[in-house]
Enzyme design. Structure first.
Site, PDB file in Angstrom:
ATOM      1  N   TYR A 162       6.202  -4.429   5.771  1.00 23.91           N
ATOM      2  CA  TYR A 162       6.020  -5.134   6.737  1.00 23.91           C
ATOM      3  C   TYR A 162       5.848  -6.510   7.152  1.00 23.91           C
ATOM      4  CZ  TYR A 162       5.582  -1.104  10.316  1.00 23.91           C
ATOM      5  OH  TYR A 162       5.678  -0.015  10.858  1.00 23.91           O
ATOM      6  N   LYS A 229       0.535   6.272  -1.686  1.00 31.37           N
ATOM      7  CA  LYS A 229       1.646   7.445  -2.293  1.00 31.37           C
ATOM      8  C   LYS A 229       2.201   7.620  -3.773  1.00 31.37           C
ATOM      9  CE  LYS A 229       5.386  10.416  -1.531  1.00 31.37           C
ATOM     10  NZ  LYS A 229       5.312  11.289  -1.956  1.00 31.37           N
TER      11      LYS A 229
END
Ligand code: NAP
Length: 417
Positions: A162, A229
């Site tokens: 982002y 992750k």
């Protein structure tokens, strides 16, 4: 006092200030609001009515919010002129007055702004997006036991994919980067690819995780889970996990127990008064919040995982119409509805104002006006239970009385005790 071109500073009211690392809230704080686009004016009107009534009822006139309108989105263009979706003085006013609340904003097409929300977050360094997700009995939900989910998501707001560092396929910059990575670092990217950069820093991770643990301490929550992750993206998401654990140990050595220590030292039983720090892989947490929701309380996550996870969790307890949120820096707080402008319902006085109203509850809590916040929340519970709801809930509930946005707000005021 800052001088603004178009913002009208109220004649009464006092500024919130920051002293010794804490916000100092007067009894008559001036709070800027952005009405928002699309359904924004409808849900803002409803929210203002409910918050004012709660403050009046809770404090019998000894406290009062003095609202000050500031502008962003379509209304800012009307007030300031072409392409002025986010005037400088809007950002300045939030800095000056510390706490603000906003409705949803249209993402402008063209004009060089990627998203007004992302821009606001970056300009004010609102590094934590905080979204509590809990169930209000009676709310239609797709799961069997929605009441088991009661989490607060702390999503890092300034980094990750982002950050807006992207290169369009086949541009000079994209080609140069592909070439550089190949020749200098022997990392090969298919030619003609678009490229996005995913920065995650120790600084950004530490302050987010610290804020999440501080919240757990303040609200007596028992665990903070680092969601990542890292099994695949080792140096970004994996580092988020490692730096998260390090921050927990560095800032709260006597308050926390890691999951590894829980079994090594405490036979799996969390000692009284301690907070358990654990981590889960991002894909697994989407299963966990569905299958074992009671095991999670605070979830701290990098930006993209957090975006997905917040909406998924919100769906579990009834959807976006009732999902509140805030964007926080060290002291600035910008409270906002988490849904968008739902343009097809603009001006119809139809949609659920619950998301913005509950964001207002978060704001009241941040001000330290918990009594008023609890009043609104309890009234929300009573009203939903009585099945007087807006269209989004009514279409999924048997025997519901469907009311307009403004009527729902009046019902909340009526049910406030
Ligand atoms: P959206 O505005 O969130 O609306 C999608 C759907 O969600 C609506 O059609 C409606 O569903 C439901 N919904 C949203 N708010 C609701 C409410 N208060 N009560 C009941 N139902 C509600 O998403 P979008 O249509 O993708 O985005 C529209 C614009 O908003 C875009 O310009 C987008 O960039 C912007 N946006 C802004 C923000 C923000 O300012 N924070 C966030 C997201 C999107 P049904 O049609 O099923 O009734």
């Amino acid at each position: 006092m800052a001088k603004y071109k178009k913002i009208k500073v109220p004649k009464t009211g006092t500024k919130i200030t920051v002293e010794k690392d804490k916000i100092v809230v007067p009894d008559d704080p001036i709070i800027p609001f952005i009405e928002g686009d699309g359904i924004g004016p409808d849900i803002w009107k409803a929210t203002q009515m409910v918050l004012d009534a709660a403050v009046e009822k809770a404090y019998k006139g000894t406290k009062k919010i003095i609202w000050m309108e500031i502008f962003a989105g379509d209304k800012a263009v009307k007030v300031y002129g072409k392409n002025q979706w986010l005037p400088k003085e809007t950002v300045q006013a939030i800095k000056d007055y510390v706490v603000a609340i906003k409705g949803p904003l249209t993402t402008p097409i063209g004009g060089g702004i990627r998203s007004l929300n992302v821009t606001l977050r970056q300009k004010l360094d609102l590094f934590a997006c905080v979204r509590p997700v809990k169930y209000y009995p009676g709310t239609p939900s797709p799961v069997k036991r929605p009441q088991d989910l009661n989490v607060v998501i702390f999503r890092e707001n300034t980094e990750d994919v982002y950050a807006g560092i992207e290169f369009k396929a086949n541009t000079k910059a994209a080609k140069e980067l592909i070439e550089l990575l190949s020749t200098k670092y022997k990392k090969h990217i298919r030619s003609g690819s678009g490229i996005g950069i995913k920065p995650i820093s120790k600084f950004g991770t530490e302050r987010l995780v610290k804020k999440a643990i501080e919240y757990a301490i303040e609200y007596g929550r028992k665990s903070v889970t680092l969601v990542h992750k890292g099994n695949i993206m080792k140096f970004t998401e994996g580092a988020f996990k490692d730096w998260g654990y390090q921050a927990a140990k560095k800032y709260f050595p006597n308050k926390i127990v890691t999951e590894a220590d829980l079994w090594d030292k405490y036979d799996g039983k969390l000692p009284e008064g301690k907070i358990l720090i654990k981590d889960r892989i991002a894909d697994s947490i989407f299963q966990q919040v569905l299958l074992r929701p009671t095991e999670y309380e605070i979830l701290a996550t990098p930006n993209l995982n957090g975006d997905f996870l917040s909406d998924a969790c919100a769906a579990q307890v009834g959807g976006l119409g009732i999902a509140p949120g805030s964007n926080m820096s060290y002291h600035y707080g910008l409270f906002e509805a988490t849904h968008g402008t739902a343009p097809k319902y603009a001006g119809m006085d139809k949609v659920n104002p619950g998301s913005l109203i509950l964001s207002g509850v978060m704001m009241l809590e941040y001000l330290g006006w918990k009594k008023a916040g609890t009043m609104v929340e309890n009234s929300m519970k009573r009203t939903i239970k009585s099945k007087v709801v807006t269209y989004d809930f009514a279409r999924q509930m048997k025997g519901a009385k469907k009311v307009k946005c403004s009527q729902f707000a009046k019902e909340l005021v009526k049910n406030m005790k």
